[in-house]
Enzyme design. Structure first.
Site, short mmCIF file in Angstrom:
data_model
loop_
_atom_site.label_atom_id
_atom_site.label_comp_id
_atom_site.label_asym_id
_atom_site.label_seq_id
_atom_site.Cartn_x
_atom_site.Cartn_y
_atom_site.Cartn_z
CG ASN A 30 -1.70 1.22 1.45
OD1 ASN A 30 -1.77 2.07 0.57
ND2 ASN A 30 -2.32 1.35 2.62
CE LYS A 82 -0.13 3.23 4.76
NZ LYS A 82 -0.04 3.31 6.20
CG HIS A 106 -5.79 1.86 5.32
ND1 HIS A 106 -5.34 2.79 6.21
CD2 HIS A 106 -4.80 0.96 5.16
CE1 HIS A 106 -4.11 2.47 6.57
NE2 HIS A 106 -3.75 1.37 5.94
CD GLU A 116 -2.85 5.39 6.87
OE1 GLU A 116 -2.89 5.43 5.62
OE2 GLU A 116 -1.90 4.89 7.51
CD GLU A 162 -3.65 -2.66 7.39
OE1 GLU A 162 -2.54 -2.89 6.94
OE2 GLU A 162 -4.29 -1.62 7.15
N GLY A 190 2.41 2.14 10.83
CA GLY A 190 3.35 3.25 10.67
C GLY A 190 4.05 3.64 11.96
CB SER A 219 5.18 -1.98 11.98
OG SER A 219 4.80 -0.64 12.24
P1 PGA Z 1 2.79 0.17 7.72
O1 PGA Z 1 1.34 0.38 7.08
O2 PGA Z 1 3.35 -1.11 7.12
O3 PGA Z 1 3.57 1.38 7.31
O4 PGA Z 1 2.60 0.06 9.18
C1 PGA Z 1 0.46 -0.71 6.88
C2 PGA Z 1 -0.82 -0.21 6.27
O5 PGA Z 1 -1.24 0.91 6.58
O6 PGA Z 1 -1.46 -0.91 5.47
#
Ligand code: PGA
Length: 257
Positions: A9, A11, A97, A99, A169, A175, A215
């Protein structure tokens, strides 16, 4: 047998030029690996979809959008439909997601509408679920997972759900560099699988792939993928560099399921 699926992803990162560079670098890395055993999906920003589709053409690498709107077309300024994603070369789409839930008012209802719309136009939805830190600390992890899953799947048949991928997740791991332990991931994935059994049937519970996200990096890929109910990863930060993403693919492809 559930085939491992690793999705990147991206983003809101990568201009078109940067996206093409990353795709080409990934192609060079993947060429050296035996990646037949796993599905690899790239989810660049909308603006780079067509170019990435062209760059990975005939490599077996698949493409996904990061979101969609549920209407087929219309006066919805700023939105992108499933048909448009298909047209740009996508087979997958990330939905719900954290976010989007956190910053763009995504709700269980909108996730449900988007999931239905994706299925209708032949896209495979990657439906994201997961608890925040305060929810985990309050002992509400399973309640949140149940509400996210039941909300996303409202009105869907077993046949529909067989075409869906779920991404667990935990928000506190996204992140932050703070990964769920393999045991925490397995516990949540097992809960989701048991819930699918309760809501649908044994086949759905056995067949639906559940990715872990939060992560994921080369160092923790193997231990996460080795968990019996973890069938892949949704990778953010570590998917933005060819070296780390291909190292994740390599580690995942070495795990025998
Ligand atoms: P990250 O993000 O690997 O940077 O923690 C995962 C995601 O948001 O799908």
């Amino acid at each position: 047998m559930r085939k491992i699926i690793i999705a990147g992803n991206w983003k809101m990162y990568k201009t078109i030029k940067e996206a093409i560079e990353l795709s080409n670098a990934l192609k060079r890395e993947f060429f050296k690996l035996d990646t037949q055993a796993i599905d690899i999906v790239l989810c660049p920003p909308f603006t780079a979809l067509s170019e990435v589709a062209e760059a990975v053409n005939e490599t077996g690498i698949k493409l996904g959008g990061q979101d969609l709107y549920w209407a087929g077309e219309g006066a919805f300024t700023g939105e992108v439909s499933g048909r448009m994603l298909r047209d740009a070369g996508c087979e997958f789409v990330i939905i719900g997601h954290s976010e989007r839930r956190q910053f763009f008012s995504e709700t269980n209802e909108s996730v449900n509408k988007k999931t239905k719309a994706a299925l209708e136009c032949g896209l495979t939805p990657i439906v994201c679920v997961g608890e925040r830190l305060d929810e985990r600390e309050a002992g509400k992890t399973f309640d949140v997972l149940r509400s996210h899953i039941e909300g996303a799947l409202t009105g869907l048949s077993a046949e529909d759900v067989l075409r869906i991928i779920i991404a667990y997740e935990p928000v506190w791991a996204i992140g932050t560099g703070k990964t769920a332990t393999p045991e925490q991931a397995q516990e949540a994935h097992k809960y989701i699988r048991d819930l699918l059994h309760k809501l649908y049937n044994q086949e759905v519970a056995q067949e639906v792939r559940i990715q872990y996200g939060g992560s994921v990096k080369p160092e923790n890929t193997a231990e996460l993928m080795n968990q019996p109910d973890v069938d892949g990863a949704l990778v953010g930060g570590a998917s933005l560099k060819a070296e780390s993403f291909s190292e994740i693919i390599k580690k995942a492809s070495e795990v025998l399921k």
